[in-house]
Write an enzyme that holds these catalytic residues in place. Structure first.
Site, PDB file in Angstrom:
ATOM      1  N   THR A  44       0.830  -1.210   0.000  1.00 29.26           N
ATOM      2  CA  THR A  44       0.000   0.000   0.000  1.00 29.26           C
ATOM      3  C   THR A  44       0.856   1.248   0.000  1.00 29.26           C
ATOM      4  O   THR A  44       0.594   2.208  -0.741  1.00 29.26           O
ATOM      5  CB  THR A  44      -0.923   0.009   1.225  1.00 29.26           C
ATOM      6  N   TYR A 107     -12.849  -4.773  -1.839  1.00 26.98           N
ATOM      7  CA  TYR A 107     -14.063  -4.371  -2.560  1.00 26.98           C
ATOM      8  C   TYR A 107     -15.083  -5.490  -2.731  1.00 26.98           C
ATOM      9  O   TYR A 107     -16.265  -5.297  -2.464  1.00 26.98           O
ATOM     10  CB  TYR A 107     -13.754  -3.749  -3.949  1.00 26.98           C
ATOM     11  N   TYR A 133      -1.793 -10.194   4.759  1.00 22.02           N
ATOM     12  CA  TYR A 133      -1.858  -8.768   5.120  1.00 22.02           C
ATOM     13  C   TYR A 133      -3.310  -8.420   5.404  1.00 22.02           C
ATOM     14  O   TYR A 133      -4.139  -8.383   4.502  1.00 22.02           O
ATOM     15  CB  TYR A 133      -1.288  -7.921   3.981  1.00 22.02           C
ATOM     16  N   ARG A 138      -8.738  -0.461   4.841  1.00 15.90           N
ATOM     17  CA  ARG A 138      -8.616  -0.242   3.400  1.00 15.90           C
ATOM     18  C   ARG A 138      -9.399  -1.266   2.584  1.00 15.90           C
ATOM     19  O   ARG A 138      -9.873  -0.956   1.499  1.00 15.90           O
ATOM     20  CB  ARG A 138      -7.137  -0.276   2.982  1.00 15.90           C
ATOM     21  N   LYS A 161       0.803  -9.737   8.565  1.00 14.94           N
ATOM     22  CA  LYS A 161       0.928  -8.318   8.898  1.00 14.94           C
ATOM     23  C   LYS A 161      -0.447  -7.884   9.381  1.00 14.94           C
ATOM     24  O   LYS A 161      -1.400  -7.828   8.602  1.00 14.94           O
ATOM     25  CB  LYS A 161       1.362  -7.498   7.674  1.00 14.94           C
ATOM     26  N   ILE A 203       6.125  -4.181  10.345  1.00 16.73           N
ATOM     27  CA  ILE A 203       6.272  -3.785   8.945  1.00 16.73           C
ATOM     28  C   ILE A 203       5.884  -2.319   8.933  1.00 16.73           C
ATOM     29  O   ILE A 203       4.717  -1.969   9.031  1.00 16.73           O
ATOM     30  CB  ILE A 203       5.409  -4.642   8.013  1.00 16.73           C
TER      31      ILE A 203
END
Length: 291
Positions: A44, A107, A133, A138, A161, A203
């Site tokens: 990202t 999405y 992740y 997001r 993560k 991270i």
């Protein structure tokens, strides 16, 4: 396997917003000198949604060449399409990266069984170690603890993560997976709390400009110097806040400019930081003697 501090590296651009590979090489050298153990390329923070597969593979190649075995190179290969994720992961494997990081499909909001199948199919398509992740702010969809625990039983799913901010969920994952499965903080400000639960490191984004301090916080905690780790965490709080006052990676590129590393602008739809935002950030950085 990957070290204590990984940096989710930004993608430098030229004035025409094409890749600036010279700046990328300089940034990698800077990160290695300031405590980074591994580079997460095309995540990202690297503006992955605006990069083509060809650009991503070029970044993977350059990172691997410049790192030259000194730090691990982890390729961000996740899409919201399982087929595309598998294709890019295979391309990354052919370049010789050390691992792949795969974000939760965004999405389309798959249910937990769909998430499990997605990550399982990617894992089965490659010999690379995979880092999950989880960043529901997001992607909308959260990888629930039970799903992560089941995925951890797949041989090459080796880490997650975690950027959910849900400490109860994070504690359950740490408690219910083997010691070989690693959990990294995906939110700089949550690194210290996650370390207290048994996390493996971070991270990081602020490691672009405060890598030595972030590395010291993580290693201090692991060495049993808990009060020192807590002190560094509290010292860094103003930087955590200012670095994320707007959408990442807007402020980290501004921060890099302030220490003399120009990584260029941002691809639309992201926009440049404002002068007021830069003033606030630079004030916090001066307080930490970073500039």
């Amino acid at each position: 396997m990957f070290g204590d501090l990984l940096t989710a590296i930004v993608t430098p651009f030229k004035e025409d917003l094409s890749l600036d590979l010279d700046a990328f090489e300089k940034l990698i050298e800077h990160l290695i000198k300031t405590g980074t153990d591994g580079l997460v390329v095309s995540g990202t923070t690297g503006e992955s949604p605006t990069l083509s597969d060809e650009e991503k593979v070029e970044l993977f190649k350059v990172a691997k060449e410049v790192a030259s075995g000194r730090v691990k190179v982890i390729a961000g290969t996740g899409y919201n399409c399982t087929r595309e994720t598998i294709n890019l992961t295979k391309m990354a494997e052919s370049v010789g990266v050390d691992a792949a990081m795969v974000v939760t499909p965004y999405y389309n909001k798959p249910p937990q069984k769909g998430l499990y199948n997605h990550f399982r199919m990617v894992a089965e398509s490659t010999k690379l170690p995979l880092i999950l992740y989880n960043v529901p702010s997001r992607t909308i969809t959260n990888i629930e603890a039970d799903t992560t625990i089941e995925l951890s039983k797949i041989e090459n799913v080796v880490a997650i993560k975690e950027a959910s901010g849900n400490l109860e969920q994070i504690a359950k994952i740490i408690d219910s997976t083997t010691s070989e499965f690693m959990l990294y903080s995906g939110d700089d400000a949550m690194t210290y709390p996650i370390m207290t639960l048994g996390g493996d490191g971070a991270i990081s984004v602020i490691s672009h400009v405060a890598g030595d301090k972030m590395k010291s916080m993580v290693t201090s905690y692991k060495d049993g110097k808990h009060e020192e780790a807590r002190r560094i965490h509290l010292e860094l709080l103003p930087l955590f806040e200012s670095m994320f006052m707007t959408t990442n990676p807007i402020m980290v590129k501004a921060a890099l400019r302030s220490i003399g590393l120009n990584t260029g602008g941002l691809r639309p739809p992201l926009i440049e930081s404002t002068k007021d935002q830069e003033r606030i950030l630079e004030d916090k950085m001066r307080g930490l003697k970073l500039i």
